[in-house]
Structure formats: structure tokens, C-alpha cells
Design an enzyme around this catalytic site. Structure first.
Site, short mmCIF file in Angstrom:
data_model
loop_
_atom_site.label_atom_id
_atom_site.label_comp_id
_atom_site.label_asym_id
_atom_site.label_seq_id
_atom_site.Cartn_x
_atom_site.Cartn_y
_atom_site.Cartn_z
N ALA A 9 6.37 -21.51 62.95
CA ALA A 9 7.59 -21.33 62.15
C ALA A 9 8.70 -22.28 62.60
CB ALA A 9 8.07 -19.88 62.25
N PHE A 11 9.96 -26.44 63.72
CA PHE A 11 10.07 -27.72 62.99
C PHE A 11 8.70 -28.39 62.79
CE2 PHE A 11 10.90 -32.36 64.25
CZ PHE A 11 10.95 -32.82 62.94
N ILE A 12 8.05 -28.79 63.87
CA ILE A 12 6.81 -29.55 63.70
C ILE A 12 5.68 -28.63 63.25
CG2 ILE A 12 5.20 -31.18 64.76
CD1 ILE A 12 7.34 -31.78 66.88
N ASP A 32 4.31 -16.46 65.83
CA ASP A 32 5.60 -17.02 66.24
C ASP A 32 6.55 -15.90 66.67
OD1 ASP A 32 7.04 -20.03 65.44
OD2 ASP A 32 8.32 -18.36 66.07
N THR A 117 4.44 -33.66 74.82
CA THR A 117 5.53 -34.62 74.57
C THR A 117 5.46 -35.83 75.50
OG1 THR A 117 7.92 -34.84 74.96
CG2 THR A 117 6.87 -33.01 76.04
N ASP A 118 6.02 -36.94 75.03
CA ASP A 118 6.11 -38.14 75.88
C ASP A 118 6.99 -37.90 77.10
OD1 ASP A 118 8.59 -38.05 74.55
OD2 ASP A 118 8.45 -40.07 73.72
N GLU A 119 7.83 -36.85 77.04
CA GLU A 119 8.78 -36.62 78.13
C GLU A 119 8.09 -36.24 79.44
OE1 GLU A 119 12.40 -34.63 77.05
OE2 GLU A 119 12.15 -35.17 74.95
N TYR A 141 12.79 -28.76 80.86
CA TYR A 141 11.94 -28.80 79.66
C TYR A 141 10.67 -29.59 79.94
CZ TYR A 141 10.10 -30.63 75.25
OH TYR A 141 9.25 -31.01 74.22
N LYS A 145 6.67 -28.39 80.46
CA LYS A 145 5.66 -28.90 79.53
C LYS A 145 4.55 -29.60 80.32
CE LYS A 145 5.55 -29.10 75.55
NZ LYS A 145 4.90 -28.15 74.58
N ASN A 170 9.54 -38.75 70.09
CA ASN A 170 10.60 -38.00 69.40
C ASN A 170 10.32 -37.90 67.90
OD1 ASN A 170 12.05 -38.72 71.96
ND2 ASN A 170 13.71 -37.67 70.87
N ASN A 171 10.24 -36.69 67.40
CA ASN A 171 10.02 -36.45 65.97
C ASN A 171 11.34 -36.30 65.24
OD1 ASN A 171 6.99 -34.84 65.05
ND2 ASN A 171 7.26 -35.91 66.97
N TYR A 198 26.05 -39.29 73.71
CA TYR A 198 26.04 -39.12 75.17
C TYR A 198 26.09 -40.48 75.88
CZ TYR A 198 24.17 -34.35 74.33
OH TYR A 198 23.95 -33.06 73.92
P1 NAD Z 1 11.02 -25.96 67.60
O1 NAD Z 1 11.97 -25.58 68.67
O2 NAD Z 1 11.52 -26.36 66.26
O3 NAD Z 1 9.99 -24.76 67.34
C1 NAD Z 1 9.39 -24.03 68.37
C2 NAD Z 1 8.73 -22.81 67.72
O4 NAD Z 1 8.09 -22.04 68.76
C3 NAD Z 1 9.72 -21.85 67.06
O5 NAD Z 1 9.20 -21.43 65.81
C4 NAD Z 1 9.84 -20.69 68.03
O6 NAD Z 1 10.18 -19.47 67.41
C5 NAD Z 1 8.44 -20.68 68.61
N1 NAD Z 1 8.37 -20.05 69.95
C6 NAD Z 1 9.15 -20.32 71.03
N2 NAD Z 1 8.77 -19.58 72.08
C7 NAD Z 1 7.73 -18.83 71.66
C8 NAD Z 1 6.89 -17.87 72.30
N3 NAD Z 1 7.08 -17.56 73.57
N4 NAD Z 1 5.90 -17.31 71.57
C9 NAD Z 1 5.71 -17.64 70.26
N5 NAD Z 1 6.48 -18.51 69.62
C10 NAD Z 1 7.47 -19.12 70.30
O7 NAD Z 1 10.11 -27.10 68.25
P2 NAD Z 1 9.41 -28.38 67.65
O8 NAD Z 1 10.34 -29.52 67.70
O9 NAD Z 1 8.75 -28.02 66.39
O10 NAD Z 1 8.29 -28.63 68.77
C11 NAD Z 1 7.00 -28.08 68.67
C12 NAD Z 1 6.15 -28.58 69.82
O11 NAD Z 1 6.07 -30.00 69.78
C13 NAD Z 1 6.70 -28.22 71.21
O12 NAD Z 1 5.62 -27.85 72.03
C14 NAD Z 1 7.33 -29.52 71.69
O13 NAD Z 1 7.28 -29.60 73.10
C15 NAD Z 1 6.45 -30.55 71.03
N6 NAD Z 1 7.09 -31.85 70.76
C16 NAD Z 1 8.30 -31.89 70.10
C17 NAD Z 1 8.86 -33.14 69.81
C18 NAD Z 1 10.16 -33.25 69.06
O14 NAD Z 1 10.70 -34.36 68.95
N7 NAD Z 1 10.69 -32.19 68.49
C19 NAD Z 1 8.20 -34.32 70.20
C20 NAD Z 1 6.97 -34.21 70.85
C21 NAD Z 1 6.43 -32.97 71.12
P1 TYD Z 2 17.35 -35.05 71.56
O1 TYD Z 2 17.27 -35.01 70.08
O2 TYD Z 2 17.94 -33.90 72.28
O3 TYD Z 2 15.85 -35.36 72.07
P2 TYD Z 2 15.32 -35.72 73.58
O4 TYD Z 2 16.40 -35.50 74.55
O5 TYD Z 2 14.23 -34.73 73.72
O6 TYD Z 2 14.87 -37.13 73.49
O7 TYD Z 2 18.14 -36.34 71.98
C1 TYD Z 2 17.72 -37.64 71.61
C2 TYD Z 2 18.64 -38.62 72.27
O8 TYD Z 2 19.95 -38.48 71.72
C3 TYD Z 2 18.80 -38.40 73.76
O9 TYD Z 2 18.90 -39.68 74.40
C4 TYD Z 2 20.08 -37.64 73.90
C5 TYD Z 2 20.91 -38.18 72.74
N1 TYD Z 2 21.89 -37.22 72.15
C6 TYD Z 2 23.23 -37.61 71.97
O10 TYD Z 2 23.61 -38.73 72.32
N2 TYD Z 2 24.09 -36.71 71.42
C7 TYD Z 2 23.71 -35.47 71.04
O11 TYD Z 2 24.56 -34.68 70.55
C8 TYD Z 2 22.33 -35.09 71.19
C9 TYD Z 2 21.86 -33.72 70.79
C10 TYD Z 2 21.46 -36.00 71.75
#
Ligand code: NAD
Ligand code: TYD
Length: 328
Positions: A9, A11-12, A32, A117-119, A141, A145, A170-171, A198
Site C-alpha cells: 500500500a 509508493f513503490i 500492509d 536500496t542503493d543506500e 535507515y 536495511k 532513488n525512485n 539541504y
Molecule cells: P513507503 O514508505 O512509501 O511505503 C512503505 C510501505 O510499507 C507502507 O505501505 C507502510 O504502511 C508499509 N509498512 C511499513 N512498516 C510495515 C510493517 N512493519 N508491516 C507491514 N507493512 C509495513 O516506501 P517506498 O518508497 O514504497 O519503499 C518500498 C521499499 O523500497 C522499501 O523497502 C525501501 O527501502 C525500498 N526502496 C525505496 C526507494 C525509494 O526511493 N523510495 C529506493 C530503493 C528502495
Molecule cells: P530523499 O528524497 O529524502 O531521499 P534519500 O535521502 O533517501 O536519497 O532525499 C533526496 C535528496 O534530497 C537527499 O540528498 C536529501 C535532499 N533533500 C533536500 O535537499 N531537501 C528536502 O527537503 C528533502 C526531503 C531532501
């Protein structure tokens, strides 16, 4: 294929469910917890079964895994700034939650995909990380992970569980909660609010359109070799300041909205993934950053129903704590 999608539920996860149900005809069960980032609205146009519960709850997980062919785990706490302020939930969900999923998958001999994640590799000044680069996470974080990734690997090595790990860069795209850089800047620019950059704004991220990541995860699920890790990186890298300037230009906002604010503690300078291994499986990113950003801005502009309840709710208090100023 019948899939259990944990965190579906968010984003990704919700974009992944949409791609799998629409393009592959999969039967999807979403498990979820519905944290602030998880919303039923994200899946309102997709057929799926829904289980409300936490991945750290063995009874819920056991019932949800009944009869599935594979598990894909997106469930996570995902915002670095929140992990710095309040790391507790990151440890519970990533360590304990991943452990419960792995134990249940082991009992049922179900294929398991961990979304990572790449992080976990930390920051890199030049060049790109490969799957064999050492893990050197910087934030609570990324450290939790990375811990989950290591646990996943151990279940393949020790018990022979069919595990796969996808590390995405980063998505960005539709349905991303506006605490992350791109949706935050898009909504602020549309509202004429300040754009908080930042530090010097020169941190670099490797941007991946969410549908490309969703397709990549599906590709690894179907064609990946058990026990392996696959990097799934975006086709373009950009400084944060350039991202913000591109948004300003497309939205037609003023550059004067940019405000340089105190840097994030321990802020990683640059992420970069080499994705040759997943390309060799036949995956390729299809959406370049300029096109993906236009699609994303258009989606937020056209879908106020989605973000209005967020922007007028608890998010306001989060924003004020994080940025020391109220949203307009
Ligand atoms: P998000 O924060 O939008 O969604 C996370 C989802 O997990 C939410 O629906 C939340 O309700 C659910 N959740 C959280 N804790 C839970 C638990 N204990 N049990 C069941 N459900 C739970 O995150 P996202 O950006 O969609 O990321 C999804 C995955 O992809 C994560 O594992 C993240 O580390 C990874 N990822 C994200 C990015 C990015 O840029 N957003 C990039 C690479 C990898
Ligand atoms: P973010 O979307 O939080 O992803 P991540 O830290 O997981 O890469 O941030 C992306 C980049 O943008 C990161 O270098 C931090 C920067 N950032 C800002 O400069 N201002 C902001 O308000 C936020 C949320 C992020």
C-alpha cells in the site's frame, strides 16, 4: 502467479501491484500495516486482496502466506530524516519483520524477494557500486536495511531458501509521500511554498522512475538466480539543486522559492549503482529523468484528491518539526 506483496500500500509497492496485476495477470495479496505512508487509496484502481497487519506479526504473516507462489517484501520505514529523529520502528520493521517473513517463507518453501536500496553501500564520490561492493550504510535507515539484506542472504546460504535481493536507486513517480525530495518540491512549488534544499544542494542521486523499478523487481522475481543480489539503478544522475530547478521550470514557479537550509546530519554525498547484472537478465530502464519528471509533476497537478488529505493532516506537524516553519 499468486503473490504476497508486503508493504504493497506504499509508493513503490502499489506501483508494483498495479504493474503485476495489469500486465501479468497476477493474483495479488497485499499485507500492509498502513503506517502514515501506506494508504488504501494507493490501490483503489487495482484488483487485490488486502490484509491489514504487520510483517513482524507471525500469526498474520502465516495466514497471509497461505497458498502463495512468492513473497515480495517492500514493507519498510523509508525516510532517512525520520530514521535520524526516531529510529525505533526502523529496527522493528527491518530486523524483526524481515526475520518473521523469512522464517515463514522457509517453513513453506516460498520464493522470497527483498526490496532493498542503493543506500546500503553508502556514499561514493566517483564510479558506481556493483553487487559485490562492501556494505557501508550511514543512517539508521540504511543500516537496518543492510542488516535485513544480510539476514536474507543467510537464509539462502544456511537453509537453501530461494531468496533474491533487488537494490534500487532513488525512485520517483506517482503516489510518493511528499516527505521525499521530488513530491515535496513539486507540491511546494505548486503552492508557492519555500523549497528547502539541504546544505549546498550538490548531493547527487541516481533517479529511477517507479514503473521501471517495479518492472525490474518483477524481472528479478521471474528470472533471477536464487541467492543473488541485483542492483536496479536509474538511467540519470542529477544534483538536488538541478532537480529543484527542473521542477521550478516545469511548474512555472519562481527560483526565489529556493531556500538553503541546515544540512541533514551524516548526509550521503552521492549514490550510484552499476546495473549490468540485471541488464544481462533482460531489464532496461525505459523512462529518462526529464520525461519521468514531467509525468510526475502532471500526476501531482491532476490528482489533488490524493495529496489534499495528506497536506492538510498530520503531515503539517511533521513538516513544521522537520523544517521549523509551517506550510502555507
Ligand atoms: P513507503 O514508505 O512509501 O511505503 C512503505 C510501505 O510499507 C507502507 O505501505 C507502510 O504502511 C508499509 N509498512 C511499513 N512498516 C510495515 C510493517 N512493519 N508491516 C507491514 N507493512 C509495513 O516506501 P517506498 O518508497 O514504497 O519503499 C518500498 C521499499 O523500497 C522499501 O523497502 C525501501 O527501502 C525500498 N526502496 C525505496 C526507494 C525509494 O526511493 N523510495 C529506493 C530503493 C528502495
Ligand atoms: P530523499 O528524497 O529524502 O531521499 P534519500 O535521502 O533517501 O536519497 O532525499 C533526496 C535528496 O534530497 C537527499 O540528498 C536529501 C535532499 N533533500 C533536500 O535537499 N531537501 C528536502 O527537503 C528533502 C526531503 C531532501
Amino acid at each position: 502467479m499468486r503473490l504476497l506483496v508486503c508493504g504493497g500500500a506504499g509508493f513503490i509497492g502499489s506501483n508494483f501491484v498495479r504493474v503485476r496485476a495489469r500486465d501479468h495477470g497476477d493474483d495479488v495479496v497485499v499485507l500492509d500495516k498502513l503506517t502514515y505512508a501506506g494508504r488504501r487509496e494507493n490501490l483503489q484502481d487495482v484488483e487485490h486482496e488486502f490484509v491489514h497487519g504487520a510483517i513482524e506479526d507471525p500469526a498474520v504473516v502465516t495466514a497471509a502466506m497461505e497458498g502463495v507462489d512468492a513473497v515480495v517484501n517492500f514493507a519498510a520505514e523509508t525516510h532517512v530524516d525520520r530514521s535520524i529523529a526516531e529510529p525505533d520502528a526502523f529496527v522493528t520493521t527491518h530486523a524483526l519483520g524481515t526475520y518473521v517473513l523469512l522464517e515463514t517463507a522457509r517453513a513453506r518453501r516460498v520464493r522470497y524477494v527483498q526490496v532493498s536500496t542503493d543506500e546500503v553501500y553508502g556514499s561514493i564520490e566517483e564510479g558506481s557500486f556493483t553487487e559485490s561492493s562492501p556494505l557501508a550504510p550511514s543512517s539508521p535507515y540504511s543500516a537496518t536495511k543492510a542488516g535485513a539484506d544480510l539476514l536474507v542472504g543467510s537464509y539462502h546460504h544456511t537453509y537453501g531458501l530461494e531468496t533474491l535481493i533487488c537494490r534500487g536507486s532513488n525512485n520517483y513517480g506517482p503516489y510518493q509521500y511528499p516527505e521525499k525530495l521530488i513530491p515535496l518540491m513539486v507540491l511546494n512549488a505548486l503552492h508557492g511554498d519555500r523549497l528547502p534544499v539541504y546544505g549546498d544542494g550538490m548531493n547527487v542521486r541516481n533517479w529511477l522512475y517507479v514503473e521501471d523499478f517495479a518492472r525490474g523487481i518483477g524481472h528479478v522475481l521471474e528470472h533471477g538466480v536464487p541467492g543473488e543480489v541485483y542492483n536496479v539503478g536509474g538511467p540519470d544522475e542529477t544534483t538536488n539543486l538541478d532537480v529543484v530547478r527542473s521542477i521550478i521550470e516545469y511548474v512555472g514557479a519562481s527560483e526565489e522559492l529556493i531556500e538553503f537550509v541546515t544540512d541533514r546530519p551524516g548526509h550521503d554525498r552521492r549514490y550510484s549503482l552499476g546495473s549490468e547484472k540485471v541488464r544481462a537478465l533482460g531489464w532496461e530502464a525505459q523512462v529518462r529523468f526529464a520525461e519521468g519528471l514531467r509525468r510526475t509533476v502532471d500526476w501531482y497537478r491532476d490528482n489533488a484528491w490524493w495529496w489534499e488529505p495528506i497536506r492538510s493532516g498530520d503531515y503539517r506537524a511533521y513538516y513544521e518539526r522537520q523544517y521549523g516553519r509551517a506550510l502555507g
